[in-house]
Write an enzyme that holds these catalytic residues in place. Structure first.
Site, PDB file in Angstrom:
ATOM      1  N   LYS A  12       0.831  -1.203   0.000  1.00  0.00           N
ATOM      2  CA  LYS A  12       0.000   0.000   0.000  1.00  0.00           C
ATOM      3  C   LYS A  12       0.873   1.263   0.000  1.00  0.00           C
ATOM      4  O   LYS A  12       2.096   1.186   0.198  1.00  0.00           O
ATOM      5  CB  LYS A  12      -0.924  -0.032   1.230  1.00  0.00           C
ATOM      6  CG  LYS A  12      -1.915  -1.210   1.212  1.00  0.00           C
ATOM      7  CD  LYS A  12      -2.830  -1.171   2.433  1.00  0.00           C
ATOM      8  CE  LYS A  12      -3.772  -2.365   2.444  1.00  0.00           C
ATOM      9  NZ  LYS A  12      -4.685  -2.327   3.624  1.00  0.00           N
ATOM     10  N   TYR A  52     -12.141  -2.412  -3.066  1.00  0.00           N
ATOM     11  CA  TYR A  52     -12.665  -2.400  -1.696  1.00  0.00           C
ATOM     12  C   TYR A  52     -14.192  -2.325  -1.647  1.00  0.00           C
ATOM     13  O   TYR A  52     -14.761  -1.906  -0.637  1.00  0.00           O
ATOM     14  CB  TYR A  52     -12.049  -1.245  -0.912  1.00  0.00           C
ATOM     15  CG  TYR A  52     -10.641  -1.555  -0.419  1.00  0.00           C
ATOM     16  CD1 TYR A  52     -10.403  -2.660   0.409  1.00  0.00           C
ATOM     17  CD2 TYR A  52      -9.563  -0.762  -0.768  1.00  0.00           C
ATOM     18  CE1 TYR A  52      -9.125  -2.945   0.871  1.00  0.00           C
ATOM     19  CE2 TYR A  52      -8.278  -1.043  -0.312  1.00  0.00           C
ATOM     20  CZ  TYR A  52      -8.074  -2.131   0.511  1.00  0.00           C
ATOM     21  OH  TYR A  52      -6.809  -2.421   0.967  1.00  0.00           O
ATOM     22  N   PHE A  60     -15.004   3.525   7.722  1.00  0.00           N
ATOM     23  CA  PHE A  60     -13.632   3.850   7.330  1.00  0.00           C
ATOM     24  C   PHE A  60     -13.432   3.880   5.814  1.00  0.00           C
ATOM     25  O   PHE A  60     -12.345   4.210   5.338  1.00  0.00           O
ATOM     26  CB  PHE A  60     -12.646   2.861   7.963  1.00  0.00           C
ATOM     27  CG  PHE A  60     -12.881   1.401   7.616  1.00  0.00           C
ATOM     28  CD1 PHE A  60     -12.453   0.871   6.412  1.00  0.00           C
ATOM     29  CD2 PHE A  60     -13.550   0.566   8.507  1.00  0.00           C
ATOM     30  CE1 PHE A  60     -12.663  -0.463   6.104  1.00  0.00           C
ATOM     31  CE2 PHE A  60     -13.770  -0.773   8.206  1.00  0.00           C
ATOM     32  CZ  PHE A  60     -13.326  -1.286   6.984  1.00  0.00           C
ATOM     33  N   ARG A  88      -1.277 -14.622   3.767  1.00  0.00           N
ATOM     34  CA  ARG A  88      -1.953 -13.961   4.887  1.00  0.00           C
ATOM     35  C   ARG A  88      -1.160 -14.143   6.191  1.00  0.00           C
ATOM     36  O   ARG A  88      -1.122 -13.256   7.037  1.00  0.00           O
ATOM     37  CB  ARG A  88      -3.374 -14.498   5.067  1.00  0.00           C
ATOM     38  CG  ARG A  88      -4.306 -14.201   3.887  1.00  0.00           C
ATOM     39  CD  ARG A  88      -4.989 -12.878   3.954  1.00  0.00           C
ATOM     40  NE  ARG A  88      -5.925 -12.751   5.041  1.00  0.00           N
ATOM     41  CZ  ARG A  88      -6.728 -11.695   5.197  1.00  0.00           C
ATOM     42  NH1 ARG A  88      -6.675 -10.687   4.323  1.00  0.00           N
ATOM     43  NH2 ARG A  88      -7.554 -11.623   6.213  1.00  0.00           N
ATOM     44  N   THR A  94      -4.914  -7.587  10.716  1.00  0.00           N
ATOM     45  CA  THR A  94      -5.139  -6.235  10.184  1.00  0.00           C
ATOM     46  C   THR A  94      -4.457  -5.128  10.989  1.00  0.00           C
ATOM     47  O   THR A  94      -3.863  -4.219  10.412  1.00  0.00           O
ATOM     48  CB  THR A  94      -6.667  -5.967  10.116  1.00  0.00           C
ATOM     49  OG1 THR A  94      -7.288  -7.067   9.455  1.00  0.00           O
ATOM     50  CG2 THR A  94      -6.964  -4.689   9.364  1.00  0.00           C
ATOM     51  N   ARG A 105       3.140  -6.894   9.169  1.00  0.00           N
ATOM     52  CA  ARG A 105       2.458  -5.835   9.938  1.00  0.00           C
ATOM     53  C   ARG A 105       2.971  -5.779  11.370  1.00  0.00           C
ATOM     54  O   ARG A 105       3.095  -4.696  11.961  1.00  0.00           O
ATOM     55  CB  ARG A 105       0.947  -6.075   9.906  1.00  0.00           C
ATOM     56  CG  ARG A 105       0.319  -5.750   8.541  1.00  0.00           C
ATOM     57  CD  ARG A 105      -1.093  -6.289   8.436  1.00  0.00           C
ATOM     58  NE  ARG A 105      -1.790  -5.838   7.239  1.00  0.00           N
ATOM     59  CZ  ARG A 105      -2.953  -6.350   6.820  1.00  0.00           C
ATOM     60  NH1 ARG A 105      -3.534  -7.322   7.509  1.00  0.00           N
ATOM     61  NH2 ARG A 105      -3.522  -5.893   5.727  1.00  0.00           N
ATOM     62  N   ASN A 115      -1.666  -0.115   7.226  1.00  0.00           N
ATOM     63  CA  ASN A 115      -1.143  -1.435   7.605  1.00  0.00           C
ATOM     64  C   ASN A 115      -0.308  -2.080   6.499  1.00  0.00           C
ATOM     65  O   ASN A 115      -0.158  -3.296   6.455  1.00  0.00           O
ATOM     66  CB  ASN A 115      -2.276  -2.340   8.100  1.00  0.00           C
ATOM     67  CG  ASN A 115      -3.301  -2.628   7.017  1.00  0.00           C
ATOM     68  OD1 ASN A 115      -3.129  -2.227   5.875  1.00  0.00           O
ATOM     69  ND2 ASN A 115      -4.343  -3.337   7.364  1.00  0.00           N
ATOM     70  N   HIS A 118      -1.751  -5.508   1.487  1.00  0.00           N
ATOM     71  CA  HIS A 118      -3.009  -6.246   1.309  1.00  0.00           C
ATOM     72  C   HIS A 118      -2.704  -7.654   0.804  1.00  0.00           C
ATOM     73  O   HIS A 118      -1.787  -7.844   0.014  1.00  0.00           O
ATOM     74  CB  HIS A 118      -3.896  -5.529   0.274  1.00  0.00           C
ATOM     75  CG  HIS A 118      -5.039  -6.371  -0.205  1.00  0.00           C
ATOM     76  ND1 HIS A 118      -6.245  -6.433   0.455  1.00  0.00           N
ATOM     77  CD2 HIS A 118      -5.155  -7.224  -1.264  1.00  0.00           C
ATOM     78  CE1 HIS A 118      -7.048  -7.280  -0.181  1.00  0.00           C
ATOM     79  NE2 HIS A 118      -6.419  -7.768  -1.230  1.00  0.00           N
ATOM     80  N   GLU A 129      -9.495 -10.265  -7.648  1.00  0.00           N
ATOM     81  CA  GLU A 129      -8.479  -9.217  -7.473  1.00  0.00           C
ATOM     82  C   GLU A 129      -7.359  -9.348  -8.510  1.00  0.00           C
ATOM     83  O   GLU A 129      -6.871  -8.340  -9.027  1.00  0.00           O
ATOM     84  CB  GLU A 129      -7.915  -9.266  -6.049  1.00  0.00           C
ATOM     85  CG  GLU A 129      -8.950  -8.811  -5.008  1.00  0.00           C
ATOM     86  CD  GLU A 129      -8.558  -9.050  -3.558  1.00  0.00           C
ATOM     87  OE1 GLU A 129      -9.375  -8.718  -2.682  1.00  0.00           O
ATOM     88  OE2 GLU A 129      -7.449  -9.565  -3.299  1.00  0.00           O
TER      89      GLU A 129
END
Ligand code: DAT
Ligand code: MG
Length: 151
Positions: A12, A52, A60, A88, A94, A105, A115, A118, A129
């Site tokens: 990100k 998203y 948010f 993951r 998160t 993270r 964070n 993704h 995606e």
């Protein structure tokens, strides 16, 4: 052997701004996942909103869209056995404050929105995606060291 999957991973804007792209890519490479897509892009509103879409009613969401469109991201596709859950677990939960040390993270993040990264959360989201961020497809290639990654 279990299923070979391909998952979508994205550094990100905070990860790019903080100079963590190389560090993040290295973790996936060292783990044994195979890089099959890599693209730098400043996401459009439309791209971010589609990505998203599932969160569009959440409080948010507006902040999330302005964050993701604020600068470059690095979109990646990584392939391997159970790649979705493996990615993951490399990424961590998160909220960076709750993520265990050893995860991306957990080692680098202090926030829930900022964070860093993704990763697709399931087979269906991985497929959609990857199609969204890699409309021209991903790389088909054989890795010479594959025989030393899986027994
Ligand atoms: P993850 O990225 O771990 O899959 P998610 O899919 O639940 O998390 O949410 C997508 C992103 O939205 C997340 O990476 C950061 C942001 N987000 C989620 N919950 C949030 C919250 N309570 N406050 C601010 N941003 C949030
Ligand atoms: Mg998610």
């Amino acid at each position: 052997m279990s299923d070979i999957q391909t998952t979508f991973v994205m550094v990100k804007p905070d990860g790019v701004q903080r100079g963590l792209v190389g560090e993040i890519i290295q973790r996936f490479e060292r783990k044994g996942l195979r890089l099959v897509g890599l693209r730098g892009v400043i996401p459009s509103e439309q791209l971010a909103e589609t990505h998203y879409e599932v969160h569009k009613e959440r409080p948010f969401y507006p902040g999330l869209i302005s964050f993701i469109t604020s600068g470059p991201v690095v979109a990646m596709a990584w392939s391997g056995v159970d790649a979705i859950s493996v990615a993951r677990s490399i990424i961590g939960p998160t909220n960076g404050r709750e993520a265990a040390p050893g995860t991306i993270r957990g080692d680098h993040g202090m926030d829930i929105g900022y964070n860093l990264i993704h990763g697709s959360d399931g087979e269906d989201t991985a497929v959609s995606e990857l199609a969204l961020w890699f409309p021209d497809g991903i790389m088909e290639w054989n890795r010479d060291i594959e025989q030393w990654i899986y027994e």
